[in-house]
Design a protein around this motif. Structure first.
Motif, PDB file in Angstrom:
ATOM      1  N   SER A 142       0.816  -1.208   0.000  1.00 46.57           N
ATOM      2  CA  SER A 142       0.000   0.000   0.000  1.00 46.57           C
ATOM      3  C   SER A 142       0.853   1.263   0.000  1.00 46.57           C
ATOM      4  O   SER A 142       2.057   1.241   0.318  1.00 46.57           O
ATOM      5  N   VAL A 143       0.214   2.375  -0.344  1.00 37.84           N
ATOM      6  CA  VAL A 143       0.890   3.671  -0.291  1.00 37.84           C
ATOM      7  C   VAL A 143       1.407   3.933   1.107  1.00 37.84           C
ATOM      8  O   VAL A 143       2.549   4.398   1.296  1.00 37.84           O
ATOM      9  N   GLU A 144       0.601   3.637   2.124  1.00 36.46           N
ATOM     10  CA  GLU A 144       0.999   3.919   3.508  1.00 36.46           C
ATOM     11  C   GLU A 144       2.301   3.202   3.859  1.00 36.46           C
ATOM     12  O   GLU A 144       3.197   3.791   4.486  1.00 36.46           O
ATOM     13  N   ARG A 145       2.412   1.962   3.453  1.00 36.32           N
ATOM     14  CA  ARG A 145       3.642   1.216   3.738  1.00 36.32           C
ATOM     15  C   ARG A 145       4.821   1.810   2.977  1.00 36.32           C
ATOM     16  O   ARG A 145       5.923   1.924   3.518  1.00 36.32           O
ATOM     17  N   ARG A 146       4.605   2.200   1.761  1.00 31.53           N
ATOM     18  CA  ARG A 146       5.697   2.707   0.941  1.00 31.53           C
ATOM     19  C   ARG A 146       6.139   4.103   1.383  1.00 31.53           C
ATOM     20  O   ARG A 146       7.306   4.474   1.193  1.00 31.53           O
ATOM     21  N   LEU A 147       5.238   4.862   1.956  1.00 35.71           N
ATOM     22  CA  LEU A 147       5.626   6.182   2.465  1.00 35.71           C
ATOM     23  C   LEU A 147       6.629   6.057   3.605  1.00 35.71           C
ATOM     24  O   LEU A 147       7.489   6.929   3.781  1.00 35.71           O
ATOM     25  N   VAL A 148       6.541   4.994   4.377  1.00 37.34           N
ATOM     26  CA  VAL A 148       7.518   4.761   5.438  1.00 37.34           C
ATOM     27  C   VAL A 148       8.913   4.634   4.835  1.00 37.34           C
ATOM     28  O   VAL A 148       9.882   5.225   5.331  1.00 37.34           O
ATOM     29  N   ARG A 149       9.006   3.887   3.737  1.00 32.80           N
ATOM     30  CA  ARG A 149      10.296   3.724   3.067  1.00 32.80           C
ATOM     31  C   ARG A 149      10.772   5.039   2.466  1.00 32.80           C
ATOM     32  O   ARG A 149      11.967   5.364   2.524  1.00 32.80           O
ATOM     33  N   ALA A 150       9.862   5.818   1.900  1.00 32.40           N
ATOM     34  CA  ALA A 150      10.238   7.126   1.353  1.00 32.40           C
ATOM     35  C   ALA A 150      10.835   8.015   2.442  1.00 32.40           C
ATOM     36  O   ALA A 150      11.860   8.680   2.220  1.00 32.40           O
ATOM     37  N   ARG A 222      -3.931  -0.937  -8.920  1.00 40.51           N
ATOM     38  CA  ARG A 222      -3.284  -1.505 -10.102  1.00 40.51           C
ATOM     39  C   ARG A 222      -2.348  -0.521 -10.784  1.00 40.51           C
ATOM     40  O   ARG A 222      -1.393  -0.916 -11.461  1.00 40.51           O
ATOM     41  N   TRP A 223      -2.587   0.800 -10.600  1.00 43.32           N
ATOM     42  CA  TRP A 223      -1.725   1.791 -11.250  1.00 43.32           C
ATOM     43  C   TRP A 223      -0.333   1.845 -10.644  1.00 43.32           C
ATOM     44  O   TRP A 223       0.601   2.345 -11.277  1.00 43.32           O
ATOM     45  N   ALA A 224      -0.169   1.310  -9.438  1.00 41.61           N
ATOM     46  CA  ALA A 224       1.178   1.220  -8.872  1.00 41.61           C
ATOM     47  C   ALA A 224       2.056   0.324  -9.735  1.00 41.61           C
ATOM     48  O   ALA A 224       3.263   0.562  -9.877  1.00 41.61           O
ATOM     49  N   ASP A 225       1.465  -0.721 -10.321  1.00 38.88           N
ATOM     50  CA  ASP A 225       2.167  -1.584 -11.273  1.00 38.88           C
ATOM     51  C   ASP A 225       2.176  -0.993 -12.676  1.00 38.88           C
ATOM     52  O   ASP A 225       3.221  -0.957 -13.346  1.00 38.88           O
ATOM     53  N   LEU A 226       1.018  -0.565 -13.140  1.00 39.41           N
ATOM     54  CA  LEU A 226       0.885  -0.121 -14.530  1.00 39.41           C
ATOM     55  C   LEU A 226       1.796   1.056 -14.850  1.00 39.41           C
ATOM     56  O   LEU A 226       2.433   1.096 -15.911  1.00 39.41           O
ATOM     57  N   ALA A 227       1.851   2.028 -13.954  1.00 43.20           N
ATOM     58  CA  ALA A 227       2.636   3.235 -14.226  1.00 43.20           C
ATOM     59  C   ALA A 227       4.105   2.905 -14.435  1.00 43.20           C
ATOM     60  O   ALA A 227       4.760   3.454 -15.330  1.00 43.20           O
ATOM     61  N   VAL A 228       4.633   1.992 -13.624  1.00 42.20           N
ATOM     62  CA  VAL A 228       6.054   1.647 -13.704  1.00 42.20           C
ATOM     63  C   VAL A 228       6.318   0.704 -14.868  1.00 42.20           C
ATOM     64  O   VAL A 228       7.348   0.811 -15.553  1.00 42.20           O
ATOM     65  N   ALA A 229       5.401  -0.217 -15.133  1.00 38.52           N
ATOM     66  CA  ALA A 229       5.579  -1.123 -16.267  1.00 38.52           C
ATOM     67  C   ALA A 229       5.692  -0.339 -17.571  1.00 38.52           C
ATOM     68  O   ALA A 229       6.592  -0.575 -18.394  1.00 38.52           O
ATOM     69  N   TYR A 261       2.207   7.574  -9.152  1.00 35.40           N
ATOM     70  CA  TYR A 261       2.896   6.329  -8.815  1.00 35.40           C
ATOM     71  C   TYR A 261       4.325   6.284  -9.348  1.00 35.40           C
ATOM     72  O   TYR A 261       5.171   5.560  -8.793  1.00 35.40           O
ATOM     73  N   ARG A 262       4.627   7.052 -10.368  1.00 36.53           N
ATOM     74  CA  ARG A 262       6.025   7.133 -10.803  1.00 36.53           C
ATOM     75  C   ARG A 262       6.861   7.946  -9.817  1.00 36.53           C
ATOM     76  O   ARG A 262       8.000   7.581  -9.511  1.00 36.53           O
ATOM     77  N   LEU A 263       6.308   9.031  -9.305  1.00 36.39           N
ATOM     78  CA  LEU A 263       7.033   9.798  -8.292  1.00 36.39           C
ATOM     79  C   LEU A 263       7.202   8.971  -7.016  1.00 36.39           C
ATOM     80  O   LEU A 263       8.291   8.964  -6.418  1.00 36.39           O
ATOM     81  N   LEU A 264       6.153   8.273  -6.613  1.00 39.43           N
ATOM     82  CA  LEU A 264       6.261   7.423  -5.423  1.00 39.43           C
ATOM     83  C   LEU A 264       7.321   6.352  -5.640  1.00 39.43           C
ATOM     84  O   LEU A 264       8.101   6.036  -4.723  1.00 39.43           O
ATOM     85  N   TRP A 265       7.393   5.780  -6.835  1.00 39.23           N
ATOM     86  CA  TRP A 265       8.427   4.780  -7.147  1.00 39.23           C
ATOM     87  C   TRP A 265       9.817   5.368  -6.940  1.00 39.23           C
ATOM     88  O   TRP A 265      10.684   4.724  -6.318  1.00 39.23           O
ATOM     89  N   ASP A 266      10.042   6.559  -7.432  1.00 43.43           N
ATOM     90  CA  ASP A 266      11.358   7.177  -7.298  1.00 43.43           C
ATOM     91  C   ASP A 266      11.685   7.444  -5.818  1.00 43.43           C
ATOM     92  O   ASP A 266      12.828   7.237  -5.395  1.00 43.43           O
ATOM     93  N   MET A 267      10.712   7.893  -5.057  1.00 41.61           N
ATOM     94  CA  MET A 267      10.982   8.311  -3.686  1.00 41.61           C
ATOM     95  C   MET A 267      10.991   7.149  -2.702  1.00 41.61           C
ATOM     96  O   MET A 267      11.621   7.236  -1.643  1.00 41.61           O
ATOM     97  N   ALA A 268      10.300   6.060  -3.050  1.00 42.01           N
ATOM     98  CA  ALA A 268      10.178   4.952  -2.093  1.00 42.01           C
ATOM     99  C   ALA A 268      10.922   3.704  -2.523  1.00 42.01           C
ATOM    100  O   ALA A 268      10.921   2.713  -1.809  1.00 42.01           O
TER     101      ALA A 268
END
Length: 268
Positions: A142-150, A222-229, A261-268
């Motif tokens: 989830s976003v919440e979990r990934r924000l911890v990593r960011a 699903r966009w967490a996967d789609l955006a990066v793919a 989701y691309r920005l979240l990918w870069d930051m997290a």
């Protein structure tokens, strides 16, 4: 021992960890991949072909025991590598899987036919999202979990200079505020978690064969996967193939969610 590298990546000699050499026994050892964190993948060829992922101790971003658990769970519904064993010692951790038919979508065969490859990736991703049961998934992405990593990465001093060119102009505080306001979930699915092009295997006719590298698998939009793919097709094939991937998946591009989701990918 060191071996010459015969795959595109890595591009130079690779020191084979003692644990990998022991697992190989008399098998031929070929290094076939190095990820951005220094994790290595080796092909062991003997009576049967196996693959060994190895990561040095002290690399918390890669949890091979967790990946083994995710592979075993997902294998009930979608084609993924079969786990043979996993373990760890003072030097690092390893995960051994059986060979699964198919070529990586970054194989020269597919770099020469990027449109067919991008379509195969899109179809494979849709199969994953349609097949894995959200209500039975014990894993979270989830976003919440990934924000911890960011936030951990920000605390370690990482910032715009470590991001993709599209986002390096952003102010760190404003970027953090931006990922803190996610769009509403479009469709909750079990996401792959690392849909970069190399992590899809394709049959020689362009059909989807299998997914690999499921260490981050878990429920998310699903966009967490789609955006990066789709983004990854630009890195490996060049511009224009994101459209092919979205069409094969069966969805129209969603600019807001893609950007988020691309920005979240870069930051997290």
């Amino acid at each position: 021992m060191s071996l010459p590298v015969i795959a595109e990546i890595p591009t130079g000699p690779v020191d084979v960890p003692e644990a990998v050499a022991a697992l190989a026994g008399g098998d031929t050892v070929t290094p076939v991949w190095r990820n951005e964190l220094g994790g290595l993948t080796f092909r062991l060829a003997g009576d049967a072909v196996r693959y060994v992922k190895w990561v040095a101790a002290g690399t918390p971003e890669i949890d091979l025991a967790g990946e083994a658990e995710r592979l075993a769970w997902a294998s009930r519904w979608v084609p993924v590598p079969r786990v043979i064993e996993h373990g760890a010692d003072d030097d690092g951790a390893w995960l051994v899987t059986a060979e699964i038919p198919g070529r990586s979508a970054v194989d020269p065969r597919w770099k020469a036919e990027p449109e067919r490859a991008a379509a195969g990736i899109g179809r494979g991703l849709r199969l994953l999202h349609d097949s894995l049961p959200v209500d039975r998934c014990p894993f979270d992405w989830s976003v919440e979990r990934r924000l911890v990593r960011a936030d951990e990465r920000i605390a370690d001093g990482e910032g715009p200079g470590d991001w993709s060119p599209e986002y390096r102009h952003l102010d760190l505080a404003k970027a953090r505020a931006r990922i803190g306001e996610p769009p509403e979930i479009d469709r909750l699915v079990v996401c792959h978690g690392d849909t970069c092009v190399p992590n899809t295997l394709l049959h020689d006719d362009g059909g989807f064969a299998a997914h690999v590298d499921l260490g981050s698998l878990g429920t998310a939009d699903r966009w967490a996967d789609l955006a990066v793919a789709a983004w990854s097709t630009e890195w490996d094939y060049g511009p224009g193939y994101d459209r092919v991937l979205y069409e094969a998946y069966g969805v129209a591009p969603d600019p807001e969610r893609i950007d988020y989701y691309r920005l979240l990918w870069d930051m997290a």
